[in-house]
Design a protein around this motif. Structure first.
Motif, PDB file in Angstrom:
ATOM      1  N   HIS A  29       0.857  -1.196   0.000  1.00 15.07           N
ATOM      2  CA  HIS A  29       0.000   0.000   0.000  1.00 15.07           C
ATOM      3  C   HIS A  29       0.886   1.237   0.000  1.00 15.07           C
ATOM      4  O   HIS A  29       1.883   1.293   0.724  1.00 15.07           O
ATOM      5  N   MET A  30       0.519   2.220  -0.803  1.00 14.98           N
ATOM      6  CA  MET A  30       1.135   3.543  -0.729  1.00 14.98           C
ATOM      7  C   MET A  30       0.044   4.545  -0.377  1.00 14.98           C
ATOM      8  O   MET A  30      -0.965   4.662  -1.078  1.00 14.98           O
ATOM      9  N   HIS A  78      -2.233   3.792 -10.889  1.00 10.08           N
ATOM     10  CA  HIS A  78      -3.081   2.653 -10.529  1.00 10.08           C
ATOM     11  C   HIS A  78      -3.609   1.986 -11.793  1.00 10.08           C
ATOM     12  O   HIS A  78      -3.599   0.750 -11.918  1.00 10.08           O
ATOM     13  N   HIS A  79      -4.071   2.785 -12.731  1.00 13.05           N
ATOM     14  CA  HIS A  79      -4.613   2.250 -13.985  1.00 13.05           C
ATOM     15  C   HIS A  79      -3.549   1.471 -14.761  1.00 13.05           C
ATOM     16  O   HIS A  79      -3.812   0.379 -15.274  1.00 13.05           O
ATOM     17  N   LEU A  80      -2.336   2.019 -14.837  1.00 14.07           N
ATOM     18  CA  LEU A  80      -1.290   1.404 -15.648  1.00 14.07           C
ATOM     19  C   LEU A  80      -0.638   0.201 -14.979  1.00 14.07           C
ATOM     20  O   LEU A  80      -0.317  -0.798 -15.639  1.00 14.07           O
ATOM     21  N   LEU A 117      -1.176  -0.225  -8.926  1.00 18.23           N
ATOM     22  CA  LEU A 117      -0.661   0.127  -7.607  1.00 18.23           C
ATOM     23  C   LEU A 117      -1.800   0.365  -6.612  1.00 18.23           C
ATOM     24  O   LEU A 117      -2.783   1.044  -6.941  1.00 18.23           O
ATOM     25  N   PRO A 118      -1.676  -0.156  -5.384  1.00 21.44           N
ATOM     26  CA  PRO A 118      -2.678   0.116  -4.332  1.00 21.44           C
ATOM     27  C   PRO A 118      -2.398   1.482  -3.701  1.00 21.44           C
ATOM     28  O   PRO A 118      -1.464   1.634  -2.911  1.00 21.44           O
ATOM     29  N   LEU A 119      -3.193   2.481  -4.032  1.00 26.22           N
ATOM     30  CA  LEU A 119      -2.909   3.869  -3.673  1.00 26.22           C
ATOM     31  C   LEU A 119      -4.096   4.508  -2.961  1.00 26.22           C
ATOM     32  O   LEU A 119      -5.249   4.347  -3.370  1.00 26.22           O
ATOM     33  N   VAL A 161      -5.424  -0.999   5.420  1.00 25.49           N
ATOM     34  CA  VAL A 161      -6.590  -1.375   4.604  1.00 25.49           C
ATOM     35  C   VAL A 161      -6.359  -0.893   3.169  1.00 25.49           C
ATOM     36  O   VAL A 161      -6.926   0.111   2.738  1.00 25.49           O
ATOM     37  N   PRO A 162      -5.506  -1.571   2.414  1.00 28.28           N
ATOM     38  CA  PRO A 162      -5.261  -1.135   1.041  1.00 28.28           C
ATOM     39  C   PRO A 162      -6.513  -1.271   0.178  1.00 28.28           C
ATOM     40  O   PRO A 162      -7.340  -2.154   0.429  1.00 28.28           O
ATOM     41  N   PRO A 163      -6.647  -0.414  -0.822  1.00 27.55           N
ATOM     42  CA  PRO A 163      -7.829  -0.495  -1.693  1.00 27.55           C
ATOM     43  C   PRO A 163      -7.734  -1.682  -2.635  1.00 27.55           C
ATOM     44  O   PRO A 163      -6.650  -2.197  -2.915  1.00 27.55           O
ATOM     45  N   SER A 164      -8.870  -2.080  -3.131  1.00 24.18           N
ATOM     46  CA  SER A 164      -8.924  -3.164  -4.109  1.00 24.18           C
ATOM     47  C   SER A 164      -9.641  -2.650  -5.354  1.00 24.18           C
ATOM     48  O   SER A 164     -10.813  -2.288  -5.297  1.00 24.18           O
TER      49      SER A 164
END
Length: 326
Positions: free
Chosen positions: A124-125, A170-172, A175-177, A237-240
């Protein structure tokens, strides 16, 4: 678990590092230690962090130094989270040196994203954005779904550009941002360029306190301990499937004039008020909707303005006395 924290000698970065280190988490801190405000304060923060055995520090400029070559390969393999708080701050300052903001806040953001996509263990970043991105919006409270295409300052432009860069990465690269839109964070070890700190110093020194004309000026003051609570919970809690943006605010806008009155009481001295016209770059009010963060991590601020300013005033008077004694 190893967390890379940029802006580690800055206000929020330092505060988060101290919390993580107190919990026994290894932290790699990065900061360029520039002189935008008193470097002695940054040095004092750094010294507190270096008392922890799990803290290591590297003086780097994220916009200019090649991060992959400056961070040892064995550390890069261990980094599981990035907390990116390094930035050039100052709404009005961005009118004077906009290229500095383009470097630190845009180029620096891209540099961290480039590093992040190469870290094999990254989960996660989390990066700092700002309530300033809401710009000239008039609907209150500010919500993450609001349009943010009318910035009121170049600082806001630089922070919104950082959000767009994150969404692209994230799209490319998947990355969990998570970007955090902070609302007027204050408290002990805070930034001397912020209004509450400048007002306290002016009151203590019997210097003029400059307030903007009119009674509507208000801010959603958010105490630093509450902010750190939110950051640490969100980090886990990284995004999905999304690049996430979240407001971190107190959800209680307060008139700036009340903040001054509270400081007068806490410091035991009257402010010498000087009224002036509000600059174009300064918005009249901020107010965070915190529905999204409450749903995500069941977080809500617990520190009201009187309690938060009391904590700040105790630290501020002690710090000023120690500086004066040197």
């Amino acid at each position: 678990m190893t967390v890379l924290v940029t802006g580690a000698a800055g206000f929020i970065g330092f505060s988060v590092c101290e919390r993580l280190l107190g919990a026994g988490i290894r932290v790699i801190g990065i900061d360029c230690l520039n002189d935008y405000y008193d470097p002695a304060l940054k040095a004092a923060r750094r010294a507190r962090l270096e008392a922890f055995p799990d803290f290591s520090f590297r003086r780097l400029d994220i916009a200019k130094d090649d991060l992959p070559s400056c961070i040892p390969a064995h550390d890069q393999k261990d980094i599981t989270e990035i907390l990116h708080f390094a930035a050039q701050a100052g709404v009005r300052h961005s009118m004077e040196v906009p290229l500095t903001f383009a470097d630190a806040n845009v180029r620096g953001q891209v540099a961290l994203l480039e590093l992040a996509r190469r870290l094999p263990a990254l989960r996660h970043m989390v990066y700092a954005s700002s309530s300033s991105v809401y710009g000239r919006n008039s609907a209150l409270p500010f919500r993450e779904t609001d349009r943010v295409d009318q910035p009121g300052s170049f600082y806001a432009v630089s922070k919104r550009t950082g959000e767009l860069a994150a969404d692209c990465y994230h799209h490319l690269y998947g990355l969990p941002l998570t970007g955090l839109r902070f609302f007027t964070v204050y408290g002990p070890w805070g930034r001397p360029d912020m209004a509450y700190y400048k007002f306290a110093r002016a009151i203590l020194r019997d210097e003029p306190v400059t307030l903007y004309e009119g009674n509507a000026l208000s801010r959603d003051f958010t105490f630093v301990t509450d902010v750190v609570d939110a950051i640490c919970k969100i980090m886990d809690v990284p995004p999905s499937g999304e690049s996430r943006l979240i407001n971190i605010g107190n959800n209680t806008p307060e008139p700036v004039s009340r903040m001054v009155a509270l400081l007068e009481t806490l410091l035991g001295k009257k402010a010498h008020i000087r009224l002036t016209k509000r600059p174009q770059a300064d918005v009249e009010y901020t107010w965070a909707s915190i529905d999204k963060v409450q749903r995500l991590i069941d977080w809500a601020p617990t520190t009201d303005l009187p309690a938060g300013l009391e904590s700040f005033a105790r630290w501020f008077q002690d710090y000023e006395a120690r500086v004066s004694a040197k």
